[in-house]
Scaffold this motif. Structure first.
Motif, PDB file in Angstrom:
ATOM      1  N   UNK A 193       0.828  -1.216   0.000  1.00  0.00           N
ATOM      2  CA  UNK A 193       0.000   0.000   0.000  1.00  0.00           C
ATOM      3  C   UNK A 193       0.859   1.262   0.000  1.00  0.00           C
ATOM      4  N   UNK A 194       2.037   1.185   0.641  1.00  0.00           N
ATOM      5  CA  UNK A 194       2.929   2.346   0.650  1.00  0.00           C
ATOM      6  C   UNK A 194       3.432   2.655  -0.755  1.00  0.00           C
ATOM      7  N   UNK A 195       3.708   1.633  -1.546  1.00  0.00           N
ATOM      8  CA  UNK A 195       4.131   1.840  -2.928  1.00  0.00           C
ATOM      9  C   UNK A 195       3.018   2.485  -3.746  1.00  0.00           C
ATOM     10  N   UNK A 196       1.780   2.022  -3.547  1.00  0.00           N
ATOM     11  CA  UNK A 196       0.647   2.626  -4.255  1.00  0.00           C
ATOM     12  C   UNK A 196       0.451   4.083  -3.844  1.00  0.00           C
ATOM     13  N   UNK A 197       0.643   4.368  -2.547  1.00  0.00           N
ATOM     14  CA  UNK A 197       0.514   5.740  -2.065  1.00  0.00           C
ATOM     15  C   UNK A 197       1.588   6.628  -2.679  1.00  0.00           C
ATOM     16  N   UNK A 198       2.830   6.136  -2.744  1.00  0.00           N
ATOM     17  CA  UNK A 198       3.921   6.919  -3.334  1.00  0.00           C
ATOM     18  C   UNK A 198       3.684   7.161  -4.825  1.00  0.00           C
ATOM     19  N   UNK A 199       3.120   6.154  -5.513  1.00  0.00           N
ATOM     20  CA  UNK A 199       2.835   6.320  -6.932  1.00  0.00           C
ATOM     21  C   UNK A 199       1.760   7.377  -7.152  1.00  0.00           C
ATOM     22  N   UNK A 200       0.742   7.392  -6.326  1.00  0.00           N
ATOM     23  CA  UNK A 200      -0.323   8.391  -6.448  1.00  0.00           C
ATOM     24  C   UNK A 200       0.202   9.793  -6.162  1.00  0.00           C
ATOM     25  N   UNK A 201       1.044   9.920  -5.126  1.00  0.00           N
ATOM     26  CA  UNK A 201       1.601  11.226  -4.778  1.00  0.00           C
ATOM     27  C   UNK A 201       2.522  11.748  -5.867  1.00  0.00           C
ATOM     28  N   UNK A 202       3.211  10.869  -6.561  1.00  0.00           N
ATOM     29  CA  UNK A 202       4.161  11.313  -7.592  1.00  0.00           C
ATOM     30  C   UNK A 202       3.469  11.946  -8.795  1.00  0.00           C
ATOM     31  N   UNK A 203       2.205  11.648  -8.990  1.00  0.00           N
ATOM     32  CA  UNK A 203       1.468  12.217 -10.114  1.00  0.00           C
ATOM     33  C   UNK A 203       0.877  13.598  -9.794  1.00  0.00           C
ATOM     34  N   UNK A 204       0.955  14.022  -8.554  1.00  0.00           N
ATOM     35  CA  UNK A 204       0.381  15.317  -8.162  1.00  0.00           C
ATOM     36  C   UNK A 204       1.353  16.448  -8.517  1.00  0.00           C
ATOM     37  N   UNK A 205       0.828  17.680  -8.491  1.00  0.00           N
ATOM     38  CA  UNK A 205       1.688  18.857  -8.712  1.00  0.00           C
ATOM     39  C   UNK A 205       2.651  19.018  -7.555  1.00  0.00           C
ATOM     40  N   UNK A 206       3.686  19.839  -7.763  1.00  0.00           N
ATOM     41  CA  UNK A 206       4.712  20.004  -6.718  1.00  0.00           C
ATOM     42  C   UNK A 206       4.112  20.576  -5.444  1.00  0.00           C
ATOM     43  N   UNK A 207       3.243  21.564  -5.573  1.00  0.00           N
ATOM     44  CA  UNK A 207       2.639  22.180  -4.394  1.00  0.00           C
ATOM     45  C   UNK A 207       1.776  21.161  -3.652  1.00  0.00           C
ATOM     46  N   UNK A 208       0.944  20.459  -4.398  1.00  0.00           N
ATOM     47  CA  UNK A 208       0.079  19.461  -3.758  1.00  0.00           C
ATOM     48  C   UNK A 208       0.886  18.300  -3.195  1.00  0.00           C
ATOM     49  N   UNK A 209       1.993  17.971  -3.865  1.00  0.00           N
ATOM     50  CA  UNK A 209       2.841  16.869  -3.378  1.00  0.00           C
ATOM     51  C   UNK A 209       3.402  17.185  -1.998  1.00  0.00           C
ATOM     52  N   UNK A 210       3.900  18.431  -1.809  1.00  0.00           N
ATOM     53  CA  UNK A 210       4.462  18.788  -0.504  1.00  0.00           C
ATOM     54  C   UNK A 210       3.392  18.774   0.590  1.00  0.00           C
TER      55      UNK A 210
END
Length: 257
Positions: free
Chosen positions: A211-228
């Motif tokens: 699940x952590x890998x899936x979470x990291x994959x989802x976060x990587x597709x977000x914009x830089x501001x939203x990612x932080x």
């Protein structure tokens, strides 16, 4: 030793067999939850083996019917006990009987020794230990022309009804069918026990990592501001869990609070 009902068993092999099965299921350095989980699995397997033996006793029918002289023993005794009685009955044909004037019967053995016996009691080791009719009793019955079957010389332990009363396969509600041989067959519906699996630390790590890998994959597709923003939220959750706190997630519109 012959005066006690030890059922011709003078070892602890059965106990050692159960101990070996338990040791094969439980690891040496198991935690307490893992120990009890493995122990219950082993007990379920042992009970399953007992259920199988009990079912075979009812469902299995010999290809050749038992001899007429001892057919009643087959109906009353368990298969193991019946086979012992069958052997004793066959061996009884090799013995001769002498009848004394006092009314006592003496069975002449192969070594020419005489053994006092009657139709219901014998002093041999087999009868004393097993509580089943011996070859000497059968020889006296044949000599005196008595009925071969006598339930009084059978210990309750060897009877089918006694065996069924201690088996869980016959203690629950059942559906009774009529077999091709005219015997009633009881089919049991034993529900599978519901077990809550205890996960090891390695198993929990693997599950969380997926699940952590899936979470990291989802976060990587977000914009830089939203990612932080998401990354700070993950850090807050991690910090709270390390401090033993509980996290509750609430959704408001499209944003996670």
């Amino acid at each position: 030793m012959a005066k006690t009902s030890n059922y011709m068993n003078m070892t602890n092999n059965r106990l050692e067999s159960i101990n070996a099965k338990i040791k094969s299921c439980i690891h040496r350095y198991s935690t307490m939850p893992e120990f009890f989980c493995s122990l219950m699995k082993c007990i379920d397997v042992l009970e399953g083996e007992r259920d199988q033996r009990a079912a075979e006793m009812v469902l299995k029918v010999p290809m050749q019917p038992p001899p007429n002289d001892i057919a009643q023993y087959y109906e009353v005794l368990t298969p193991y006990a019946y086979n012992l009685v069958k052997i004793q009955y066959q061996l009884s044909k090799e013995y001769t009987v002498e009848h004394q004037q006092a009314g006592d019967y003496y069975v002449v053995c192969k070594d020419k020794k005489k053994l006092q016996c009657d139709v219901a009691k014998c002093h041999c080791e087999f009868f004393s230990c097993m509580k089943l009719p011996s070859r000497h009793i059968f020889a006296v019955k044949k000599y005196s022309k008595s009925n071969v079957f006598d339930e009084s010389v059978i210990n309750e332990r060897w009877q089918k009804e006694k065996y069924k009363s201690s088996q869980r396969l016959f203690l629950r509600n059942s559906v009774v069918y009529e077999s091709d041989h005219g015997q009633a067959v009881s089919i049991q519906n034993i529900p599978a026990p519901k077990q809550k699996k205890t996960l090891t630390e390695q198993q929990k790590y693997k599950m969380a990592m997926r699940d952590a890998h899936l979470l990291a994959e989802t976060m990587s597709h977000a914009s830089t501001k939203k990612f932080h923003v998401q990354l700070n939220l993950v850090k807050e959750i991690n910090r709270a869990w390390r401090n033993g706190r509980t996290i509750s997630v609430m959704f408001s519109g499209k944003y996670l609070l």
